[in-house]
Design a protein around this motif. Structure first.
Motif, PDB file in Angstrom:
ATOM      1  N   ASP A   1       0.662  -1.166   0.104  1.00 50.70           N
ATOM      2  CA  ASP A   1      -0.087  -0.099   0.101  1.00 50.70           C
ATOM      3  C   ASP A   1       0.937   1.216   0.029  1.00 50.70           C
ATOM      4  O   ASP A   1       1.802   1.318   0.966  1.00 50.70           O
TER       5      ASP A   1
ATOM      6  N   GLY B   1      -0.728   7.251  -6.939  1.00 57.30           N
ATOM      7  CA  GLY B   1      -1.875   5.860  -7.454  1.00 57.30           C
ATOM      8  C   GLY B   1      -2.801   6.467  -7.911  1.00 57.30           C
ATOM      9  O   GLY B   1      -4.001   5.917  -7.765  1.00 57.30           O
ATOM     10  N   SER B   2      -2.876   7.830  -8.362  1.00 56.02           N
ATOM     11  CA  SER B   2      -4.156   8.377  -8.593  1.00 56.02           C
ATOM     12  C   SER B   2      -5.011   7.446  -9.991  1.00 56.02           C
ATOM     13  O   SER B   2      -6.072   7.644 -10.240  1.00 56.02           O
TER      14      SER B   2
ATOM     15  N   ARG C   1      -5.435   2.364  -7.618  1.00 53.13           N
ATOM     16  CA  ARG C   1      -6.605   2.139  -6.542  1.00 53.13           C
ATOM     17  C   ARG C   1      -7.558   1.276  -6.691  1.00 53.13           C
ATOM     18  O   ARG C   1      -8.183   0.970  -7.706  1.00 53.13           O
ATOM     19  N   THR C   2      -7.892   0.476  -5.565  1.00 54.76           N
ATOM     20  CA  THR C   2      -9.133  -0.363  -5.663  1.00 54.76           C
ATOM     21  C   THR C   2     -10.058   0.459  -5.182  1.00 54.76           C
ATOM     22  O   THR C   2     -10.218   1.007  -4.139  1.00 54.76           O
TER      23      THR C   2
ATOM     24  N   ARG D   1     -11.584   0.225  -1.713  1.00 56.36           N
ATOM     25  CA  ARG D   1     -10.984   0.639  -0.641  1.00 56.36           C
ATOM     26  C   ARG D   1     -10.930   2.146  -0.487  1.00 56.36           C
ATOM     27  O   ARG D   1     -10.096   2.571   0.443  1.00 56.36           O
ATOM     28  N   THR D   2     -11.472   2.875  -1.385  1.00 56.24           N
ATOM     29  CA  THR D   2     -10.984   4.342  -1.432  1.00 56.24           C
ATOM     30  C   THR D   2     -11.922   5.087  -0.158  1.00 56.24           C
ATOM     31  O   THR D   2     -11.365   6.183   0.161  1.00 56.24           O
TER      32      THR D   2
ATOM     33  N   TYR E   1      -5.936   5.637   2.938  1.00 56.68           N
ATOM     34  CA  TYR E   1      -5.799   4.717   1.716  1.00 56.68           C
ATOM     35  C   TYR E   1      -5.423   5.858   0.519  1.00 56.68           C
ATOM     36  O   TYR E   1      -6.264   6.424   0.178  1.00 56.68           O
ATOM     37  N   THR E   2      -4.183   5.465   0.097  1.00 56.05           N
ATOM     38  CA  THR E   2      -4.205   6.528  -1.218  1.00 56.05           C
ATOM     39  C   THR E   2      -3.695   5.761  -2.498  1.00 56.05           C
ATOM     40  O   THR E   2      -3.247   6.142  -3.607  1.00 56.05           O
ATOM     41  N   GLY E   3      -3.703   4.275  -2.376  1.00 59.38           N
ATOM     42  CA  GLY E   3      -3.539   3.723  -3.451  1.00 59.38           C
ATOM     43  C   GLY E   3      -2.487   2.261  -3.210  1.00 59.38           C
ATOM     44  O   GLY E   3      -1.967   2.251  -1.857  1.00 59.38           O
ATOM     45  N   GLU E   4      -1.872   1.491  -4.212  1.00 59.51           N
ATOM     46  CA  GLU E   4      -1.287   0.418  -3.888  1.00 59.51           C
ATOM     47  C   GLU E   4      -0.226   0.152  -5.192  1.00 59.51           C
ATOM     48  O   GLU E   4      -0.685   0.848  -6.301  1.00 59.51           O
TER      49      GLU E   4
END
Length: 455
Positions: free
Chosen positions: A217, A226-227, A243-244, A247-248, A253-256
């Motif tokens: 993550d 991760g946009s 990003r999933t 999970r937003t 959480y900013t992405g993976e």
């Protein structure tokens, strides 16, 4: 103990099973090592059929994080329906796979990976799936013939030795007191402890396929990295961010990130030490273009990292007397091998065969392997090419991959191939067969099933 058999076969045509003294299934104890996916799925079916399962897991609790995993094809969907978890899984779906755009060093799109490649028919976070299967296993369906035993879960412990005797398997644990079980099932993944203890060292069964995979993550300081779901590749290495959707809403959480890179060298020596793993990833991506240096810098703030080789498990025989392997421990492929669906189907088949065997566990294990091996071998073939597809070794191979992804007919053919593989198994209706066998003297062979010779 519960399992006792006598030798000899009934009938000249060989259709009968070995004669044996009937025992009630709830007398039979089964230790299952691993509480990710295969373990809880097996525990559900064993409990439903009246066995007394115990699941041991080295982690202190159900694991969080992890990849999104998917199910596809009628066979996988049928097993989930028969378990009664399909609606729950759909309710926790990520919304399907995420399309990925391959970009060049300036961030310009050059090819697209459709969502269907990654999401299957139903996609869910592995941690969510594990929780669903765990909860479901605690309330197995009761019938008039079986008590519906919920499993015992032991977290924060691991198997340290296995000794088979005429009456069972004597098990010692890292922390708990020794116990004896009728059977032991290793559902503890690619790096299975049960396989190592009962079958031999990992090097004899796990084949490195030349690539490594890492996922983590992005920390809050990653900004807009991760946009959008993109993947930047160079020969032998791919770095993706995104990003999933589900999970937003998670705080922070900013992405993976998901990375794949080529390496013939063994890079992992201590799987619990993140420092050398981060160093290996940094070395693999040294000098890479686009925003890759920025991505690698985020590793410094990461304390939950997935890092492993892309490997394939090949075990010549999935059982040795009273001990058997399930899921990735027996037939894993790190990426692209449909391992989650194969594990759930494997749990369904293994438990069904044990329930029908009336104590003859050797025949149950043989039938389980006979039914499943052709299917999982085809599934594993997808794992063999995953690294080469995601991170081709040459510019020419990258161009060929991108050209195929930009050709609708080629994309359709690849998707159809995956669908055909996932559907290539015929499943027995084990719940009905077990219920029918419980109402009278009929055995599986009386239901028209062909015999499997053991020994």
């Amino acid at each position: 103990m519960a399992y006792e058999t006598t030798t000899g076969h009934e009938g000249a045509d060989g259709a009968g099973r070995a004669r044996r003294r009937r025992t009630t299934p709830w007398e039979r104890t089964v230790l299952v090592s691993g509480a990710s996916v295969a373990g809880p799925a097996l525990a559900y079916w064993l409990g439903r059929y009246g066995f007394r399962p115990t699941v041991i897991e080295v982690a202190p609790a159900l694991r969080g994080g992890g990849f999104a995993v998917d199910f596809r094809g009628a066979a996988q969907r049928t097993v989930l329906e028969r378990m009664g978890v399909l609606d729950d899984i759909a309710g926790h779906s990520t919304g399907g796979g995420t399309p990925l755009t391959f970009i060049d060093g300036q961030g310009r799109p050059i090819a697209a990976l459709p969502a269907e490649f990654t999401g299957g028919e139903v996609e869910i976070l592995r941690s969510e799936l594990s929780r669903i299967l765990y909860r479901h296993s605690l309330t197995p369906l009761r019938t008039s013939r079986t008590p519906g035993n919920p499993p015992e879960y032991l977290f924060g412990d691991s198997v340290s030795s296995l000794t088979q005797t005429a009456d069972g398997v004597q098990v010692t644990f890292e922390r708990g007191a020794p116990r004896t079980f009728d059977l032991v099932i290793g559902a503890d993944g690619l790096h299975s402890t049960v396989r190592r203890l009962a079958f031999g060292p990992e090097k004899d069964y796990v084949r490195h396929l030349g690539y490594y995979v890492a996922a983590w993550d992005l920390p809050e300081g990653a900004g807009d990295l991760g946009s959008r779901p993109v993947g930047y590749g160079e020969p032998g290495r791919l770095a993706t961010v995104g990003r999933t959707q589900r999970r937003t809403e998670e705080p922070g959480y900013t992405g993976e990130s998901f990375c794949v890179f080529a390496s013939e060298e063994e890079l992992i020596h201590d799987r619990r030490d993140l420092r050398p793993q981060k160093q290996a990833i940094a070395r693999a991506y040294a000098g890479a273009g686009w925003r890759t240096p920025e991505l690698i810098d985020t590793l410094g703030a990461v304390d939950d990292l997935y890092f492993d080789s892309i490997s394939r498990v090949d075990v010549p025989d999935w059982s040795t007397d009273r001990i058997a392997l399930l899921g990735d421990a027996a037939y894993g492929a790190t990426v692209g091998g449909m391992g989650t669906g194969a594990a759930v189907i494997g749990a369904y088949v293994l438990a069904g065969e044990l329930a029908l065997a009336e104590g003859d566990y050797r025949t149950a294990f043989a039938r389980y392997e006979h039914t499943l091996r052709p299917y999982v071998t085809r599934c594993q073939e997808g794992g063999r090419g995953a690294g080469e597809f995601l991170a081709p070794m040459t510019e020419e191979a990258m161009d060929a991959r991108n050209a195929a992804l930009n050709t609708p007919a080629a994309v359709a053919a690849m998707l159809q191939q995956g669908h055909d593989i996932s559907a290539a198994i015929r499943l027995e209706d084990y719940p009905s067969l077990v219920a029918a066998a419980a109402t009278g003297p009929a055995t599986a062979s009386a239901a028209g099933r062909s015999p499997i010779r053991t020994g």
